[in-house]
Design an enzyme around this catalytic site. Structure first.
Site, PDB file in Angstrom:
ATOM      1  N   CYS A 119     -26.757   4.903  46.164  1.00  0.00           N
ATOM      2  CA  CYS A 119     -27.425   4.477  47.413  1.00  0.00           C
ATOM      3  C   CYS A 119     -28.958   3.983  46.839  1.00  0.00           C
ATOM      4  CB  CYS A 119     -27.517   5.526  48.166  1.00  0.00           C
ATOM      5  SG  CYS A 119     -29.183   5.979  49.423  1.00  0.00           S
ATOM      6  N   CYS A 123     -34.241   8.669  48.203  1.00  0.00           N
ATOM      7  CA  CYS A 123     -34.767   9.893  48.319  1.00  0.00           C
ATOM      8  C   CYS A 123     -35.590  10.774  47.835  1.00  0.00           C
ATOM      9  CB  CYS A 123     -33.957  10.479  49.983  1.00  0.00           C
ATOM     10  SG  CYS A 123     -34.338   9.039  50.942  1.00  0.00           S
ATOM     11  N   CYS A 126     -32.588  13.780  46.701  1.00  0.00           N
ATOM     12  CA  CYS A 126     -30.801  13.434  47.475  1.00  0.00           C
ATOM     13  C   CYS A 126     -30.307  12.889  46.204  1.00  0.00           C
ATOM     14  CB  CYS A 126     -31.020  12.531  48.133  1.00  0.00           C
ATOM     15  SG  CYS A 126     -28.992  11.789  48.226  1.00  0.00           S
ATOM     16  N   LEU A 227     -35.005  13.170  59.139  1.00  0.00           N
ATOM     17  CA  LEU A 227     -36.800  12.809  59.619  1.00  0.00           C
ATOM     18  C   LEU A 227     -37.294  13.786  58.215  1.00  0.00           C
ATOM     19  CD1 LEU A 227     -38.800  11.815  60.843  1.00  0.00           C
ATOM     20  CD2 LEU A 227     -38.693  14.022  62.284  1.00  0.00           C
TER      21      LEU A 227
HETATM   22  N1  SAH Z   1     -28.277   7.810  54.275  1.00  0.00           N
HETATM   23  C1  SAH Z   1     -28.356   8.538  55.301  1.00  0.00           C
HETATM   24  C2  SAH Z   1     -27.258   9.475  54.685  1.00  0.00           C
HETATM   25  C3  SAH Z   1     -27.265  10.278  54.246  1.00  0.00           C
HETATM   26  S1  SAH Z   1     -27.269  11.759  53.643  1.00  0.00           S
HETATM   27  C4  SAH Z   1     -29.600   9.325  55.953  1.00  0.00           C
HETATM   28  O1  SAH Z   1     -30.189   9.086  55.070  1.00  0.00           O
HETATM   29  O2  SAH Z   1     -29.117   9.986  56.893  1.00  0.00           O
HETATM   30  C5  SAH Z   1     -27.385  12.712  54.518  1.00  0.00           C
HETATM   31  C6  SAH Z   1     -28.034  13.923  54.753  1.00  0.00           C
HETATM   32  O3  SAH Z   1     -28.614  14.884  54.024  1.00  0.00           O
HETATM   33  C7  SAH Z   1     -29.911  13.039  55.546  1.00  0.00           C
HETATM   34  O4  SAH Z   1     -30.128  14.679  56.230  1.00  0.00           O
HETATM   35  C8  SAH Z   1     -29.965  13.456  53.482  1.00  0.00           C
HETATM   36  O5  SAH Z   1     -31.794  13.780  54.111  1.00  0.00           O
HETATM   37  C9  SAH Z   1     -29.875  15.107  53.658  1.00  0.00           C
HETATM   38  N2  SAH Z   1     -29.604  15.425  52.487  1.00  0.00           N
HETATM   39  C10 SAH Z   1     -30.057  14.548  50.893  1.00  0.00           C
HETATM   40  N3  SAH Z   1     -30.427  15.121  49.991  1.00  0.00           N
HETATM   41  C11 SAH Z   1     -30.386  17.016  50.948  1.00  0.00           C
HETATM   42  C12 SAH Z   1     -29.996  17.744  49.819  1.00  0.00           C
HETATM   43  N4  SAH Z   1     -30.250  17.721  48.443  1.00  0.00           N
HETATM   44  N5  SAH Z   1     -29.775  19.159  50.540  1.00  0.00           N
HETATM   45  C13 SAH Z   1     -29.661  19.254  51.884  1.00  0.00           C
HETATM   46  N6  SAH Z   1     -29.817  17.591  52.462  1.00  0.00           N
HETATM   47  C14 SAH Z   1     -30.333  16.469  52.187  1.00  0.00           C
END
Ligand code: SAH
Length: 384
Positions: A119, A123, A126, A227
């Protein structure tokens, strides 16, 4: 029989109903309804060999053999979790693999599908972000994930379904791979595909505003928005994309999406990170945003909130809040009239929880390769 080289054969898994009808009419010179028979063989019966498609004539089967193929992702390994969750590592090509997760729950079964290898959005919390971006998945590679899971589950549309929901919440940002994702979602919703209702297919985005508008023009799927923070300063830190599309613009695009769908709700995902975004003032800020959203739509509960306790992964600087902090945050939302369910952590014994998906991303820039080496040197299992 003479065959064209494999690379020039059309992978029928890349086509939705419309594309397949066109392929039958224009390339094969066949009736369009033949495409419907083939779709059912592929997606309902999980058949990949044309010779097994017994309701097609011999000549048509030979023509298909010469011009087309049904190439599904290869299962590299699969792992069942103690709680019924099931994870697949699927090989996409020689060097890349992605993860797909099936999560059974009372009366439903949700498949979490990936849209990209890696990706690009970075973020901060993530795990997918740590591997960088390699490439978009093709339509075949996206719908292929559903195909693999449905075959494993013995899923047949309209019967006792085991696969009832799909969420585009695996690896990648689905709106950065717009056409392939939209086409794959069309097969998910098609009766000749997986027959899922619009509201049972959810696209989750980090907030690509122009693409949310485009999605609203072509699709009616459920929208989820990541969000994670109620103000631009904090959100820009956690989700760098926010610098380009700040919260105000993002919320407006969500309003437009819901309006186009005649008042459907939008789900806002909020990953709770200890001492980062889990304080009462964050809950109050979130409540204000949700209230503004409802007011814009003149609809109660138009904004749904999903709380996700942070799932840790090796090397992360974030922590999961303790249960009391999670409850405190949830209670504030409840008192303001929001249900705000806390998403249960599923499959964490197999690293299948939200934000823990990694797959294998091999051929990338040197910088990313070095990052992987560093991870491995640190005893981190970065490969799978
Ligand atoms: N790119 C998309 C979909 C992938 S992530 C998005 O950002 O929505 C799916 C969800 O998991 C998103 O809400 C993301 O922010 C969340 N997420 C990512 N890493 C995480 C983590 N370590 N713990 C909990 N939720 C996480």
């Amino acid at each position: 029989m003479t065959e064209v080289a494999a690379s020039t054969k059309r992978n029928l898994l890349d086509l939705d109903r419309e594309g397949l009808e066109r392929f039958f009419a224009d390339t094969l010179g066949e009736k369009r309804f033949r495409a419907h028979q083939v779709m059912k063989w592929i997606h309902h019966r999980h058949v990949t060999g044309f010779e097994q498609m017994t309701d097609l004539g011999k000549a048509l089967r030979a023509k298909l053999e010469a011009n087309a193929e049904i190439r599904v992702p290869q299962v590299q390994f699969e792992k069942p979790s103690a709680d019924g969750t099931h994870k697949w590592l699927l090989a996409m090509d020689g060097s890349n693999a992605i993860e797909t997760v099936y999560i059974p729950d009372k009366g439903r079964g949700t498949l979490c599908v990936s849209s990209q290898v890696g990706c690009a959005l970075n973020c901060q919390f993530c795990s997918t972000a740590t591997q960088g971006f390699n490439r978009n998945l093709s339509t075949a590679e996206i719908i292929g994930q559903v195909w693999v899971a449905a075959r494993h589950l013995g899923n047949v549309p309209h019967k006792q379904r085991k696969l009832t929901n799909v969420v585009m919440m695996g690896m990648g940002e689905p709106l950065m791979n717009f056409d392939n994702v939209v086409r794959a979602m069309s097969v998910m919703r098609d009766d000749l595909g997986y027959g899922l209702a619009n509201k049972r297919v959810t696209l989750s985005t980090a907030g690509l505003v122009p693409m949310i508008d485009r999605l609203g023009e072509v699709s009616d799927v459920s929208l989820a928005v990541s969000l994670h923070a109620p103000d631009d300063e904090l959100r820009s830190e956690l989700v760098p994309l926010n610098r380009k599309y700040p919260i105000g613009e993002l919320m407006e695009s969500c309003v437009r999406y819901a309006q186009r769908k005649r008042g459907a709700s939008v789900t806002f995902e909020y990953t709770l990170m200890k001492d980062v975004n889990d304080q009462p003032q964050h809950a109050l800020g979130l409540i204000r945003l949700m209230r503004d959203f409802d007011n814009r739509l003149q609809m109660k509960d138009a904004a749904k909130v999903n709380l996700i306790p942070f799932n840790p992964f090796p090397g992360t600087r974030f922590e999961r809040p303790d249960d009391a902090a999670i409850r405190r945050f949830q209670k504030l939302l409840n008192e303001a009239g929001r249900i705000a369910p806390v998403r249960r952590t599923r499959g964490d014994d197999i690293d299948a929880a939200c934000g823990q998906l990694k797959g294998q991303v091999m051929d990338r820039t040197r910088r990313q390769a070095e990052f992987r080496k560093r991870l491995q040197a640190g005893g981190v299992d970065a490969a799978a």
